[in-house]
Scaffold this active site. Structure first.
Site, PDB file in Angstrom:
ATOM      1  N   THR A  64      77.668  36.894  66.151  1.00 38.57           N
ATOM      2  CA  THR A  64      77.089  37.990  66.931  1.00 38.57           C
ATOM      3  C   THR A  64      77.412  37.856  68.420  1.00 38.57           C
ATOM      4  O   THR A  64      77.422  36.752  68.958  1.00 38.57           O
ATOM      5  CB  THR A  64      75.551  38.002  66.747  1.00 38.57           C
ATOM      6  OG1 THR A  64      75.277  38.063  65.356  1.00 38.57           O
ATOM      7  CG2 THR A  64      74.905  39.169  67.460  1.00 38.57           C
ATOM      8  N   GLU A  65      77.643  38.985  69.052  1.00 38.21           N
ATOM      9  CA  GLU A  65      77.874  39.010  70.503  1.00 38.21           C
ATOM     10  C   GLU A  65      76.840  39.934  71.154  1.00 38.21           C
ATOM     11  O   GLU A  65      76.201  40.731  70.458  1.00 38.21           O
ATOM     12  CB  GLU A  65      79.299  39.495  70.791  1.00 38.21           C
ATOM     13  CG  GLU A  65      80.326  38.561  70.165  1.00 38.21           C
ATOM     14  CD  GLU A  65      81.754  38.873  70.594  1.00 38.21           C
ATOM     15  OE1 GLU A  65      81.969  39.884  71.298  1.00 38.21           O
ATOM     16  OE2 GLU A  65      82.629  38.091  70.209  1.00 38.21           O
ATOM     17  N   ILE A 109      72.332  32.793  68.722  1.00 38.09           N
ATOM     18  CA  ILE A 109      72.914  31.811  67.809  1.00 38.09           C
ATOM     19  C   ILE A 109      71.907  30.695  67.506  1.00 38.09           C
ATOM     20  O   ILE A 109      71.534  29.910  68.401  1.00 38.09           O
ATOM     21  CB  ILE A 109      74.226  31.228  68.392  1.00 38.09           C
ATOM     22  CG1 ILE A 109      75.171  32.375  68.782  1.00 38.09           C
ATOM     23  CG2 ILE A 109      74.867  30.273  67.396  1.00 38.09           C
ATOM     24  CD1 ILE A 109      75.494  33.369  67.666  1.00 38.09           C
ATOM     25  N   THR A 110      71.492  30.641  66.255  1.00 41.48           N
ATOM     26  CA  THR A 110      70.521  29.627  65.829  1.00 41.48           C
ATOM     27  C   THR A 110      71.129  28.234  65.991  1.00 41.48           C
ATOM     28  O   THR A 110      72.286  28.003  65.614  1.00 41.48           O
ATOM     29  CB  THR A 110      70.127  29.876  64.360  1.00 41.48           C
ATOM     30  OG1 THR A 110      69.592  31.190  64.250  1.00 41.48           O
ATOM     31  CG2 THR A 110      69.101  28.859  63.890  1.00 41.48           C
ATOM     32  N   ARG A 164      34.784  34.152  53.258  1.00 39.20           N
ATOM     33  CA  ARG A 164      34.269  34.974  54.360  1.00 39.20           C
ATOM     34  C   ARG A 164      33.170  35.918  53.865  1.00 39.20           C
ATOM     35  O   ARG A 164      33.407  36.744  52.969  1.00 39.20           O
ATOM     36  CB  ARG A 164      35.423  35.794  54.957  1.00 39.20           C
ATOM     37  CG  ARG A 164      35.019  36.788  56.029  1.00 39.20           C
ATOM     38  CD  ARG A 164      34.673  36.111  57.316  1.00 39.20           C
ATOM     39  NE  ARG A 164      34.470  37.062  58.395  1.00 39.20           N
ATOM     40  CZ  ARG A 164      33.830  36.765  59.514  1.00 39.20           C
ATOM     41  NH1 ARG A 164      33.329  35.548  59.697  1.00 39.20           N
ATOM     42  NH2 ARG A 164      33.696  37.671  60.466  1.00 39.20           N
ATOM     43  N   GLU A 178      71.200  38.412  59.563  1.00 42.12           N
ATOM     44  CA  GLU A 178      71.969  38.460  58.306  1.00 42.12           C
ATOM     45  C   GLU A 178      72.044  39.892  57.770  1.00 42.12           C
ATOM     46  O   GLU A 178      71.976  40.126  56.572  1.00 42.12           O
ATOM     47  CB  GLU A 178      71.373  37.546  57.223  1.00 42.12           C
ATOM     48  CG  GLU A 178      71.018  36.159  57.665  1.00 42.12           C
ATOM     49  CD  GLU A 178      72.214  35.346  58.092  1.00 42.12           C
ATOM     50  OE1 GLU A 178      73.351  35.798  57.850  1.00 42.12           O
ATOM     51  OE2 GLU A 178      72.011  34.288  58.698  1.00 42.12           O
ATOM     52  N   THR A 222      70.679  43.871  59.203  1.00 41.75           N
ATOM     53  CA  THR A 222      69.380  44.535  59.297  1.00 41.75           C
ATOM     54  C   THR A 222      69.118  45.318  58.002  1.00 41.75           C
ATOM     55  O   THR A 222      70.020  45.547  57.200  1.00 41.75           O
ATOM     56  CB  THR A 222      69.355  45.533  60.472  1.00 41.75           C
ATOM     57  OG1 THR A 222      70.335  46.556  60.196  1.00 41.75           O
ATOM     58  CG2 THR A 222      69.682  44.859  61.800  1.00 41.75           C
ATOM     59  N   PHE A 262      78.797  53.822  57.658  1.00 38.77           N
ATOM     60  CA  PHE A 262      78.567  52.920  58.790  1.00 38.77           C
ATOM     61  C   PHE A 262      78.908  53.588  60.113  1.00 38.77           C
ATOM     62  O   PHE A 262      78.307  53.305  61.137  1.00 38.77           O
ATOM     63  CB  PHE A 262      79.411  51.650  58.626  1.00 38.77           C
ATOM     64  CG  PHE A 262      78.844  50.701  57.619  1.00 38.77           C
ATOM     65  CD1 PHE A 262      77.959  49.702  57.997  1.00 38.77           C
ATOM     66  CD2 PHE A 262      79.155  50.811  56.274  1.00 38.77           C
ATOM     67  CE1 PHE A 262      77.423  48.833  57.067  1.00 38.77           C
ATOM     68  CE2 PHE A 262      78.638  49.958  55.334  1.00 38.77           C
ATOM     69  CZ  PHE A 262      77.758  48.962  55.724  1.00 38.77           C
TER      70      PHE A 262
HETATM   71  C1  LIG Z   1      66.226  34.784  65.631  1.00 37.93           C
HETATM   72  C2  LIG Z   1      67.629  35.231  65.395  1.00 37.93           C
HETATM   73  C3  LIG Z   1      68.590  34.307  65.011  1.00 37.93           C
HETATM   74  C4  LIG Z   1      69.915  34.710  64.826  1.00 37.93           C
HETATM   75  N1  LIG Z   1      70.856  33.772  64.481  1.00 37.93           N
HETATM   76  C5  LIG Z   1      72.182  34.142  64.460  1.00 37.93           C
HETATM   77  C6  LIG Z   1      73.204  33.152  64.256  1.00 37.93           C
HETATM   78  O1  LIG Z   1      72.916  31.974  64.025  1.00 37.93           O
HETATM   79  N2  LIG Z   1      74.504  33.552  64.307  1.00 37.93           N
HETATM   80  C7  LIG Z   1      74.860  34.856  64.542  1.00 37.93           C
HETATM   81  O2  LIG Z   1      76.051  35.145  64.586  1.00 37.93           O
HETATM   82  N3  LIG Z   1      73.907  35.824  64.728  1.00 37.93           N
HETATM   83  C8  LIG Z   1      72.581  35.484  64.695  1.00 37.93           C
HETATM   84  N4  LIG Z   1      71.600  36.444  64.906  1.00 37.93           N
HETATM   85  C9  LIG Z   1      72.013  37.799  65.222  1.00 37.93           C
HETATM   86  C10 LIG Z   1      71.750  38.808  64.119  1.00 37.93           C
HETATM   87  O3  LIG Z   1      72.632  38.617  63.054  1.00 37.93           O
HETATM   88  C11 LIG Z   1      71.827  40.211  64.726  1.00 37.93           C
HETATM   89  O4  LIG Z   1      70.679  40.347  65.542  1.00 37.93           O
HETATM   90  C12 LIG Z   1      71.896  41.314  63.703  1.00 37.93           C
HETATM   91  O5  LIG Z   1      73.141  41.332  63.070  1.00 37.93           O
HETATM   92  C13 LIG Z   1      71.646  42.707  64.332  1.00 37.93           C
HETATM   93  O6  LIG Z   1      72.461  42.885  65.438  1.00 37.93           O
HETATM   94  P1  LIG Z   1      71.817  43.405  66.824  1.00 37.93           P
HETATM   95  O7  LIG Z   1      70.614  42.568  67.097  1.00 37.93           O
HETATM   96  O8  LIG Z   1      72.899  43.436  67.828  1.00 37.93           O
HETATM   97  O9  LIG Z   1      71.293  44.854  66.511  1.00 37.93           O
HETATM   98  P2  LIG Z   1      72.162  46.203  66.607  1.00 37.93           P
HETATM   99  O10 LIG Z   1      73.431  46.040  65.851  1.00 37.93           O
HETATM  100  O11 LIG Z   1      72.241  46.602  68.043  1.00 37.93           O
HETATM  101  O12 LIG Z   1      71.234  47.210  65.826  1.00 37.93           O
HETATM  102  C14 LIG Z   1      70.158  47.933  66.453  1.00 37.93           C
HETATM  103  C15 LIG Z   1      69.585  48.905  65.442  1.00 37.93           C
HETATM  104  O13 LIG Z   1      70.617  49.802  65.025  1.00 37.93           O
HETATM  105  C16 LIG Z   1      70.636  49.863  63.605  1.00 37.93           C
HETATM  106  N5  LIG Z   1      71.992  50.200  63.142  1.00 37.93           N
HETATM  107  C17 LIG Z   1      73.106  49.441  63.246  1.00 37.93           C
HETATM  108  N6  LIG Z   1      74.161  50.089  62.685  1.00 37.93           N
HETATM  109  C18 LIG Z   1      73.679  51.274  62.221  1.00 37.93           C
HETATM  110  C19 LIG Z   1      74.269  52.386  61.558  1.00 37.93           C
HETATM  111  N7  LIG Z   1      75.573  52.397  61.210  1.00 37.93           N
HETATM  112  N8  LIG Z   1      73.472  53.441  61.239  1.00 37.93           N
HETATM  113  C20 LIG Z   1      72.156  53.431  61.576  1.00 37.93           C
HETATM  114  N9  LIG Z   1      71.542  52.411  62.210  1.00 37.93           N
HETATM  115  C21 LIG Z   1      72.300  51.344  62.532  1.00 37.93           C
HETATM  116  C22 LIG Z   1      70.219  48.461  63.187  1.00 37.93           C
HETATM  117  O14 LIG Z   1      69.809  48.437  61.838  1.00 37.93           O
HETATM  118  C23 LIG Z   1      69.093  48.211  64.167  1.00 37.93           C
HETATM  119  O15 LIG Z   1      67.923  48.841  63.698  1.00 37.93           O
HETATM  120  C24 LIG Z   1      70.259  36.072  65.011  1.00 37.93           C
HETATM  121  C25 LIG Z   1      69.274  36.994  65.359  1.00 37.93           C
HETATM  122  C26 LIG Z   1      67.969  36.587  65.543  1.00 37.93           C
HETATM  123  C27 LIG Z   1      66.925  37.607  65.918  1.00 37.93           C
END
Ligand SMILES: Cc1cc2nc3c(=O)[nH]c(=O)nc-3n(C[C@H](O)[C@H](O)[C@H](O)COP(=O)(O)OP(=O)(O)OC[C@H]3O[C@@H](n4cnc5c(N)ncnc54)[C@H](O)[C@@H]3O)c2cc1C
Length: 391
Positions: A138-139, A169-170, A274, A369, A371, A389
């Site tokens: 993720t970026e 990144i965990t 309770r 992993e 949403t 998508f």
């Molecule tokens: C605690 C934590 C640990 C993590 N650990 C890791 C890790 O170890 N390594 C790593 O690489 N990543 C990690 N992540 C990142 C995680 O995988 C991402 O947060 C996730 O993939 C979602 O990306 P984003 O947060 O950028 O959300 P976004 O992609 O910005 O999404 C925002 C919203 O848009 C929605 N959305 C996206 N695409 C669409 C579409 N086509 N149509 C409609 N809605 C859409 C999403 O469902 C969401 O509701 C971690 C995240 C958290 C919170």
């Protein structure tokens, strides 16, 4: 009056699990109860978790990369791995995340996509917990759409030079190696990056309201120079990282139910003692309706998880089926955690009881992993042969 039964005992779920898998589950459950549960509220409260010590303990129990073969890995069934994730997450999603990221993301990437030299160098130490891995996909601007990543790896002679950043990144600040995915002239490729390489740095993300007992970090790659053999030879394109995510999603299918089960058990115990108005909270029909509905969802989720476990053990598990499991079980677990909190009343808002901690954690678990929306899109694509998508 018969004695009360635990939620999963109503369906005799244990009769569906083989003796060896049950033994592994029971060992992990005892470890969680004796070693982790007494500490977890404190770790969550302070946002400090001793990842290095825990990794060594998880390694001694054989939990790291436990469903992988060779290199010191336990080589258990996928179902046993799922059940272990369930027990860990009954403690806390952050604890399960340590094991998931190490085994399903970092170790799996090296095991499946690495060279023999990568495997020999890293896997035994990762299985024992001496070396910790993280997984950088993720970026800041690319989460659900990792194919848009900007992190770049360019050739300089035979070396690779990586630049860019990774977000959320965990284990990023505690890792010894980072599996980093980057864009190259030949598409997206994976790299094994020792975290002591010049130009690599990590910063912990603070003030989290979720997964507080887990380290989350931003990685910066500032012209990180790596030898030619740092590239994972067997991963080409986005299918490389996605294959690792599929592994981790499988663990979450089970893990999220561990959090839900813990919420339900804690809440049933609370409602039993309770006193409200003139009787115990558990004796009210409204309470029992909530408990019954949550137990139905927990049981359905468990049957689904075990079914997916069997499919995976037979090597017949497809990505859309995992999406069904991840979507359903994380969504229902979050609903259960929130509903349990309502039964606890004000007592439910502190760390004395687990449901609100689990609910806060599950906000991350439904997000990482893939949403819930992304999994709906995966399932929708499988059903219609149309990708939604992009608009
Ligand atoms: C605690 C934590 C640990 C993590 N650990 C890791 C890790 O170890 N390594 C790593 O690489 N990543 C990690 N992540 C990142 C995680 O995988 C991402 O947060 C996730 O993939 C979602 O990306 P984003 O947060 O950028 O959300 P976004 O992609 O910005 O999404 C925002 C919203 O848009 C929605 N959305 C996206 N695409 C669409 C579409 N086509 N149509 C409609 N809605 C859409 C999403 O469902 C969401 O509701 C971690 C995240 C958290 C919170």
């Amino acid at each position: 009056m018969t004695a009360p039964l635990s939620p999963l005992a109503l369906l005799d779920i244990d009769s569906l699990i083989g003796a060896e898998d049950r033994d592994i589950r029971d060992t992990v459950r005892a470890f969680v109860e004796d070693r982790l549960r007494p500490e977890i509220a404190g770790w969550y409260d302070t946002g400090q978790v001793p990842v290095r010590d825990l990794a060594l303990e998880f390694g001694r129990l054989g939990l790291l990369g436990m469903h992988l073969d060779g290199y010191g890995c336990a080589g258990t069934s996928a179902t046993a791995y799922g059940l272990a994730c369930m027990e860990l997450e009954a403690g806390d999603s952050g604890l399960r995340s340590i094991v998931s990221v190490q085994g399903s993301l970092a170790m799996y990437a090296v095991h499946r996509h690495g060279s023999p030299a990568h495997r020999d160098e890293w896997l035994p130490r990762m299985a024992s917990g001496e070396a910790i891995g993280c997984f950088g996909l993720t970026e800041p601007d690319f989460g659900s759409d990792p194919g848009g990543m900007r992190t770049r790896a360019r050739r300089d002679g035979s070396d690779w030079v990586l630049s860019g950043s990774k977000m959320w990144i965990t284990n990023g600040t505690v890792a010894d190696l980072a599996v980093v995915w980057a864009r190259t002239d030949e598409g997206i490729r994976g790299f094994v990056v020792p975290t002591d390489t010049a130009g690599f740095s990590s910063t912990e993300i603070k003030q989290k309201l979720s997964l507080r007992a887990s380290v989350t970090a931003e990685l910066a790659l500032d012209d990180v120079r790596l030898p030619a053999d740092a590239m994972l030879p067997e991963a080409r394109g986005l299918s490389g990282p996605l294959s690792c995510l599929t592994e981790a999603r499988f663990g979450i299918v089970f893990g999220s139910l561990g959090a839900a089960r813990d919420c339900l058990e804690a809440t049933i115990a609370y409602a039993g003692q309770r006193q409200i108005f003139d009787r115990q909270l558990a004796a009210y029909q409204l309470t029992q309706a909530k408990l019954a509905d949550m137990t139905v969802e927990l049981g359905k989720g468990m049957l689904l998880a075990l079914h997916l476990g069997r499919l995976k053990d037979e090597d017949r598990l497809g990505a859309p089926a995992i999406s069904i499991g991840k979507l359903n079980n994380t969504r229902e677990a979050l609903r259960i955690a929130r509903e349990c909190r309502t039964i606890l009343g004000a007592a439910g808002i502190t760390l004395d009881h687990s449901p609100m901690r689990h609910a806060n954690n599950l906000e991350s678990v439904v997000t990482y992993e893939g949403t819930s929306e992304v999994h709906q899109l995966v399932i929708g694509q499988a059903l219609t042969a149309e990708s939604a998508f992009r608009s």
